[in-house]
Design a protein around this motif. Structure first.
Motif, PDB file in Angstrom:
ATOM      1  N   ASN A   3       1.286  -1.263   4.008  1.00  0.00           N
ATOM      2  CA  ASN A   3       0.763  -0.091   4.699  1.00  0.00           C
ATOM      3  C   ASN A   3       1.732   0.371   5.779  1.00  0.00           C
ATOM      4  O   ASN A   3       2.490  -0.419   6.346  1.00  0.00           O
ATOM      5  CB  ASN A   3      -0.579  -0.406   5.351  1.00  0.00           C
ATOM      6  CG  ASN A   3      -1.625  -0.794   4.327  1.00  0.00           C
ATOM      7  OD1 ASN A   3      -1.804  -0.123   3.317  1.00  0.00           O
ATOM      8  ND2 ASN A   3      -2.319  -1.896   4.588  1.00  0.00           N
ATOM      9  N   ILE A   4       1.713   1.668   6.047  1.00  0.00           N
ATOM     10  CA  ILE A   4       2.476   2.226   7.150  1.00  0.00           C
ATOM     11  C   ILE A   4       1.476   2.759   8.179  1.00  0.00           C
ATOM     12  O   ILE A   4       0.503   3.423   7.821  1.00  0.00           O
ATOM     13  CB  ILE A   4       3.401   3.365   6.681  1.00  0.00           C
ATOM     14  CG1 ILE A   4       4.430   2.824   5.688  1.00  0.00           C
ATOM     15  CG2 ILE A   4       4.109   4.000   7.872  1.00  0.00           C
ATOM     16  CD1 ILE A   4       5.308   3.906   5.101  1.00  0.00           C
ATOM     17  N   TYR A   5       1.718   2.441   9.451  1.00  0.00           N
ATOM     18  CA  TYR A   5       0.823   2.876  10.515  1.00  0.00           C
ATOM     19  C   TYR A   5       1.580   3.771  11.477  1.00  0.00           C
ATOM     20  O   TYR A   5       2.778   3.571  11.722  1.00  0.00           O
ATOM     21  CB  TYR A   5       0.244   1.667  11.263  1.00  0.00           C
ATOM     22  CG  TYR A   5      -0.592   0.785  10.364  1.00  0.00           C
ATOM     23  CD1 TYR A   5      -1.937   1.054  10.155  1.00  0.00           C
ATOM     24  CD2 TYR A   5      -0.024  -0.304   9.710  1.00  0.00           C
ATOM     25  CE1 TYR A   5      -2.714   0.253   9.324  1.00  0.00           C
ATOM     26  CE2 TYR A   5      -0.785  -1.109   8.872  1.00  0.00           C
ATOM     27  CZ  TYR A   5      -2.126  -0.826   8.682  1.00  0.00           C
ATOM     28  OH  TYR A   5      -2.874  -1.612   7.857  1.00  0.00           O
ATOM     29  N   ARG A  12      -3.730   9.652  18.191  1.00  0.00           N
ATOM     30  CA  ARG A  12      -4.605   9.236  17.100  1.00  0.00           C
ATOM     31  C   ARG A  12      -3.830   8.284  16.191  1.00  0.00           C
ATOM     32  O   ARG A  12      -2.628   8.454  15.981  1.00  0.00           O
ATOM     33  CB  ARG A  12      -5.059  10.450  16.284  1.00  0.00           C
ATOM     34  CG  ARG A  12      -5.777  11.503  17.114  1.00  0.00           C
ATOM     35  CD  ARG A  12      -7.177  11.076  17.471  1.00  0.00           C
ATOM     36  NE  ARG A  12      -7.879  12.086  18.237  1.00  0.00           N
ATOM     37  CZ  ARG A  12      -9.151  12.031  18.571  1.00  0.00           C
ATOM     38  NH1 ARG A  12      -9.870  10.999  18.204  1.00  0.00           N
ATOM     39  NH2 ARG A  12      -9.713  12.984  19.279  1.00  0.00           N
ATOM     40  N   ALA A  13      -4.508   7.281  15.651  1.00  0.00           N
ATOM     41  CA  ALA A  13      -3.850   6.292  14.789  1.00  0.00           C
ATOM     42  C   ALA A  13      -4.149   6.608  13.325  1.00  0.00           C
ATOM     43  O   ALA A  13      -5.256   7.032  12.978  1.00  0.00           O
ATOM     44  CB  ALA A  13      -4.327   4.890  15.135  1.00  0.00           C
ATOM     45  N   TYR A  14      -3.158   6.384  12.481  1.00  0.00           N
ATOM     46  CA  TYR A  14      -3.281   6.703  11.061  1.00  0.00           C
ATOM     47  C   TYR A  14      -2.705   5.574  10.205  1.00  0.00           C
ATOM     48  O   TYR A  14      -1.853   4.807  10.653  1.00  0.00           O
ATOM     49  CB  TYR A  14      -2.539   8.001  10.733  1.00  0.00           C
ATOM     50  CG  TYR A  14      -3.048   9.214  11.481  1.00  0.00           C
ATOM     51  CD1 TYR A  14      -4.060  10.004  10.949  1.00  0.00           C
ATOM     52  CD2 TYR A  14      -2.509   9.547  12.724  1.00  0.00           C
ATOM     53  CE1 TYR A  14      -4.523  11.120  11.642  1.00  0.00           C
ATOM     54  CE2 TYR A  14      -2.973  10.655  13.415  1.00  0.00           C
ATOM     55  CZ  TYR A  14      -3.979  11.436  12.877  1.00  0.00           C
ATOM     56  OH  TYR A  14      -4.448  12.532  13.552  1.00  0.00           O
ATOM     57  N   ARG A  15      -3.170   5.521   8.947  1.00  0.00           N
ATOM     58  CA  ARG A  15      -2.654   4.544   7.980  1.00  0.00           C
ATOM     59  C   ARG A  15      -2.301   5.266   6.680  1.00  0.00           C
ATOM     60  O   ARG A  15      -3.042   6.121   6.198  1.00  0.00           O
ATOM     61  CB  ARG A  15      -3.715   3.475   7.682  1.00  0.00           C
ATOM     62  CG  ARG A  15      -3.240   2.391   6.698  1.00  0.00           C
ATOM     63  CD  ARG A  15      -4.367   1.456   6.256  1.00  0.00           C
ATOM     64  NE  ARG A  15      -5.321   2.141   5.386  1.00  0.00           N
ATOM     65  CZ  ARG A  15      -6.619   2.285   5.655  1.00  0.00           C
ATOM     66  NH1 ARG A  15      -7.128   1.808   6.775  1.00  0.00           N
ATOM     67  NH2 ARG A  15      -7.412   2.926   4.809  1.00  0.00           N
ATOM     68  N   LEU A  16      -1.145   4.901   6.108  1.00  0.00           N
ATOM     69  CA  LEU A  16      -0.726   5.401   4.801  1.00  0.00           C
ATOM     70  C   LEU A  16      -0.569   4.197   3.880  1.00  0.00           C
ATOM     71  O   LEU A  16       0.186   3.271   4.174  1.00  0.00           O
ATOM     72  CB  LEU A  16       0.604   6.150   4.918  1.00  0.00           C
ATOM     73  CG  LEU A  16       1.154   6.743   3.611  1.00  0.00           C
ATOM     74  CD1 LEU A  16       0.264   7.882   3.120  1.00  0.00           C
ATOM     75  CD2 LEU A  16       2.583   7.253   3.824  1.00  0.00           C
ATOM     76  N   SER A  17      -1.314   4.181   2.772  1.00  0.00           N
ATOM     77  CA  SER A  17      -1.295   3.049   1.841  1.00  0.00           C
ATOM     78  C   SER A  17      -0.468   3.365   0.603  1.00  0.00           C
ATOM     79  O   SER A  17      -0.589   4.461   0.020  1.00  0.00           O
ATOM     80  CB  SER A  17      -2.731   2.695   1.419  1.00  0.00           C
ATOM     81  OG  SER A  17      -3.514   2.351   2.547  1.00  0.00           O
ATOM     82  N   ASN A  18       0.400   2.406   0.215  1.00  0.00           N
ATOM     83  CA  ASN A  18       1.193   2.518  -1.019  1.00  0.00           C
ATOM     84  C   ASN A  18       2.031   3.790  -1.071  1.00  0.00           C
ATOM     85  O   ASN A  18       2.293   4.335  -2.149  1.00  0.00           O
ATOM     86  CB  ASN A  18       0.270   2.457  -2.247  1.00  0.00           C
ATOM     87  CG  ASN A  18      -0.514   1.163  -2.304  1.00  0.00           C
ATOM     88  OD1 ASN A  18       0.025   0.085  -2.030  1.00  0.00           O
ATOM     89  ND2 ASN A  18      -1.798   1.263  -2.626  1.00  0.00           N
ATOM     90  N   LEU A  19       2.427   4.270   0.096  1.00  0.00           N
ATOM     91  CA  LEU A  19       3.239   5.498   0.186  1.00  0.00           C
ATOM     92  C   LEU A  19       2.575   6.677  -0.504  1.00  0.00           C
ATOM     93  O   LEU A  19       3.245   7.600  -0.975  1.00  0.00           O
ATOM     94  CB  LEU A  19       4.635   5.273  -0.406  1.00  0.00           C
ATOM     95  CG  LEU A  19       5.491   4.228   0.307  1.00  0.00           C
ATOM     96  CD1 LEU A  19       6.848   4.102  -0.385  1.00  0.00           C
ATOM     97  CD2 LEU A  19       5.691   4.618   1.775  1.00  0.00           C
ATOM     98  N   SER A  20       1.244   6.651  -0.563  1.00  0.00           N
ATOM     99  CA  SER A  20       0.504   7.711  -1.269  1.00  0.00           C
ATOM    100  C   SER A  20      -0.371   8.474  -0.279  1.00  0.00           C
ATOM    101  O   SER A  20      -1.339   7.919   0.253  1.00  0.00           O
ATOM    102  CB  SER A  20      -0.375   7.107  -2.373  1.00  0.00           C
ATOM    103  OG  SER A  20       0.423   6.424  -3.320  1.00  0.00           O
TER     104      SER A  20
END
Length: 287
Positions: A3-5, A12-20
């Motif tokens: 994951n990328i945070y 605000r905090a965000y998460r990107l999973s599997n570069l998708s």
């Protein structure tokens, strides 16, 4: 877990999973636990993956489900909060401390702190704490927050912090709008309440109504009362008035019990910042 945070604009905090895409917001649940949530800064930084850690304005949080749920974790830093505000007072058997999580109390001679308000959740930036000789404790909410944004909000505890109740009687008649004005609040040891804002200053003695109290102060727009303290030994109330005209200047005023007009104490202008006042048991005034 790949994951990328990120912490974005407005913290605000965000998460990107599997570069998708899309990015998923994960910081809102922290603010949702706050009492009277605000849209201001929430997450300062975030790190980890199996366990996430978020440094926020409320303190340290951690998550074990990729940010879906957050748990407040003061044990990580051994601190109940990362910021303290203008309040350490004693009432009965306890000392009370205002922090950016709320109000804590600690028994005299003890080291264990207990958060007493709000009982659930957090509140950012609890302002001045005051106590009177009867053991009552007072506080007020931050600028532009409160159950009603049209009323300057104060709270009072009569049982050493066990319960807190709103104490806003008479505020509405003063025309104070917490959504557009910043006001400070104090209570002296005799239970007289003080409310000061831009060019305005009010007092409310126990059992009486709020009254404009600027005789002798000459307050104008852009000038503020910044602190009030009662010297019990001499029966004199002192206050500090801040004037800004290119630079900050501080004036100290006093008034004996029963007098109606304030009298200036210092003969020269003092360069100053907040102008916080206090007094000791021997009758000395500390600025």
């Amino acid at each position: 877990f790949g994951n990328i945070y990120a912490v974005g604009i407005g913290s605000r905090a965000y998460r990107l999973s599997n570069l998708s895409p899309p990015w998923v917001s994960i910081g809102d649940s922290i603010n949702a636990q706050a009492y009277l949530p605000s849209t201001a800064k929430i997450v300062n930084s975030i790190s980890g993956d199996t366990t996430l850690y978020a440094a926020t304005r409320y303190g340290m949080f951690h998550s074990t489900d990729f940010g879906a749920n957050w748990v407040y974790s003061p044990a990580i830093l051994q601190l109940p909060a990362h910021n303290f505000y203008t309040g350490v007072v004693r009432a009965g058997n306890y000392y009370f401390i205002s922090t950016n999580l709320g109000i804590y109390r600690v028994a005299a001679g003890d080291t264990t702190r207990e958060k007493v308000w709000p009982k659930q959740g957090y509140i950012w930036g609890v302002n001045n704490l005051s106590s009177d000789s009867a053991g009552n404790v007072y506080s007020n909410l931050p600028f532009k927050t409160g159950p009603s944004t049209s009323i300057f909000y104060t709270f009072k505890s009569t049982d050493q912090g066990a319960t807190w109740v709103p104490d806003t009687a008479g505020h509405g008649a003063l025309g104070i709008n917490a959504g557009t004005q910043t006001f400070d609040f104090w209570v002296d040891r005799q239970g007289t309440q003080y409310l000061g804002g831009n060019g305005k200053f009010y007092t409310k003695k126990p059992g009486q109504s709020w009254k404009l109290d600027t005789l002798g102060l000459g307050l104008k727009s852009g000038q503020y009362v910044k602190a009030v303290t009662l010297n019990n030994k001499k029966g004199i109330v002192y206050l500090s008035r801040v004037v800004f005209s290119g630079s900050l200047s501080l004036f100290i005023y006093s008034r004996a019990s029963g007098d109606s007009a304030w009298k200036i104490v210092n003969t020269s202008i003092l360069a100053a910042g907040d102008g916080i006042l206090s007094s000791d048991q021997d009758g000395n005034i500390i600025v």
